[in-house]
Design an enzyme around this catalytic site. Sequence first.
Site, short mmCIF file in Angstrom:
data_model
loop_
_atom_site.label_atom_id
_atom_site.label_comp_id
_atom_site.label_asym_id
_atom_site.label_seq_id
_atom_site.Cartn_x
_atom_site.Cartn_y
_atom_site.Cartn_z
N TYR A 138 0.83 -1.21 0.00
CA TYR A 138 0.00 0.00 0.00
C TYR A 138 0.86 1.26 0.00
O TYR A 138 0.47 2.27 -0.56
CB TYR A 138 -0.89 0.04 1.24
CG TYR A 138 -2.22 -0.64 1.08
CD1 TYR A 138 -2.32 -1.98 0.73
CD2 TYR A 138 -3.40 0.06 1.30
CE1 TYR A 138 -3.54 -2.60 0.60
CE2 TYR A 138 -4.63 -0.55 1.17
CZ TYR A 138 -4.70 -1.88 0.83
OH TYR A 138 -5.92 -2.48 0.71
N LYS A 180 2.93 -15.44 2.94
CA LYS A 180 3.15 -16.21 1.71
C LYS A 180 4.64 -16.49 1.65
O LYS A 180 5.34 -16.10 0.70
CB LYS A 180 2.64 -15.41 0.50
CG LYS A 180 2.63 -16.17 -0.82
CD LYS A 180 1.51 -17.19 -0.92
CE LYS A 180 1.64 -17.99 -2.21
NZ LYS A 180 0.68 -19.12 -2.30
N ASP A 213 -3.25 -18.33 0.97
CA ASP A 213 -4.27 -19.02 0.17
C ASP A 213 -5.00 -20.05 1.02
O ASP A 213 -6.21 -20.22 0.96
CB ASP A 213 -3.67 -19.63 -1.10
CG ASP A 213 -2.36 -20.37 -0.86
OD1 ASP A 213 -1.81 -20.30 0.26
OD2 ASP A 213 -1.88 -21.04 -1.79
N ASP A 237 -6.43 -6.81 4.22
CA ASP A 237 -7.55 -6.16 3.54
C ASP A 237 -8.48 -7.21 2.97
O ASP A 237 -9.70 -7.17 3.17
CB ASP A 237 -7.01 -5.26 2.42
CG ASP A 237 -8.12 -4.58 1.64
OD1 ASP A 237 -9.05 -4.06 2.29
OD2 ASP A 237 -8.07 -4.58 0.40
N ASP A 241 -12.37 -8.70 4.68
CA ASP A 241 -13.67 -8.68 4.01
C ASP A 241 -14.27 -10.09 3.94
O ASP A 241 -15.46 -10.28 4.15
CB ASP A 241 -13.55 -8.14 2.56
CG ASP A 241 -13.81 -6.64 2.47
OD1 ASP A 241 -13.59 -5.95 3.49
OD2 ASP A 241 -14.22 -6.17 1.39
C1 IPM Z 1 -10.43 -0.96 3.94
C2 IPM Z 1 -10.65 -0.42 2.56
C3 IPM Z 1 -9.47 0.47 2.20
C4 IPM Z 1 -8.22 -0.39 2.22
C5 IPM Z 1 -9.58 1.21 0.87
C6 IPM Z 1 -10.89 1.94 0.74
C7 IPM Z 1 -8.41 2.12 0.66
O1 IPM Z 1 -10.84 -1.44 1.64
O2 IPM Z 1 -10.34 -0.17 4.88
O3 IPM Z 1 -10.33 -2.19 4.08
O4 IPM Z 1 -7.91 -1.06 1.23
O5 IPM Z 1 -7.54 -0.39 3.23
MG MG Z 2 -10.91 -3.36 2.51
#
Ligand code: IPM
Ligand code: MG
Length: 343
Positions: A138, A180, A213, A237, A241
Amino acid sequence: MAAKIILLPGDGIGPEIIAPALELLAAVGTSFDYEEHAFGGAAIDAHGTALSDETLAACKAADAVLLAAVGGPRWDTTDPSKPRPEQGLLGLRKGLGLYANLRPVRPLPALYDASPLKREVIEGTDLLVVRELTGGIYFGEKTRSADAASDLCAYSREEITRIARVAFRAARRKVTSVDKANVIETSRLWREVVRELHAAEFASVELEHVLVDNAAMRLVSNPASFDVIVTENMFGDILSDEAATLTGSIGLLPSASLGDPGQPGVFEPVHGSAPDIAGTGTANPIAMFLSAAMMLRHALGLDGEAAAIESAVDRALAAGLRTRDLGGSTSTREATQAVLSNL
Ligand code: IPM
Ligand code: MG
């Protein structure tokens, strides 16, 4: 003197969910000195940048930052010279030194049937993703020409040690370090450093190393086998999710982003700004409520008030609160009332 809280409603449903969170904070008896700033797309419209110097300075001087969500199709672009709402988030993380992102995932029994997983798979899941937030790909050097691009992934021993320490301290039984290491050099350093820290300071906590993975697979096949997952920025990240959706909706999940003790943290839902439903009054405010609770606990030492919000949310959901993301028709207003009346 009342604690100073910076409010960053941001874009999309942001303003619609942060207002009810303030009602809830007042209802548990807190009284803070709030200051609101434009952030993300709203700040691009107002100041030409997603995070103005003034907003960053205000956040640095505050006790905590409560953030709703940023982004929307209006500001979507692949042109590297144009400002993007997400730059606000990244700038805030870097500017405040928020290297530790905590994303708890605790599916409620009342919502087991909303999970995409079978009940017997989801049952008993209670995990925490500890994501490194200010390093890796990032923030590494980026290059771009017309036909080629690159993003550097870099980590130092110090960056790995401090995030691993957060994970070991948060663990109740086990830390799963995700990397990884069979391919990536930063992952090999990651694994070595985590192993050394474990031996030196946290030998009583169980530690396992899992390739990313494989971790992605285990999150849907055996999520209850995790306690604390610690991983680098981009893996975190993606996995957070994936983990969030286990609960049935990403609309339920809060997060805390923390730096060194004494630094103001940022508290925000894991979900985004949901531009498709903005203005309809149907957004699920629960992730925002639980983020406010995390702020009370982690930034302000108000554990009792935090627990009051969390158990009111549990009770409201158990009593049938179901916003649209959960397959129901409860509005933002009704959801707020339901939680308030269960306080
Ligand atoms: C999160 C989001 C952010 C990230 C984006 C919006 C920059 O997906 O907070 O997880 O990738 O960190
Ligand atoms: Mg995210």
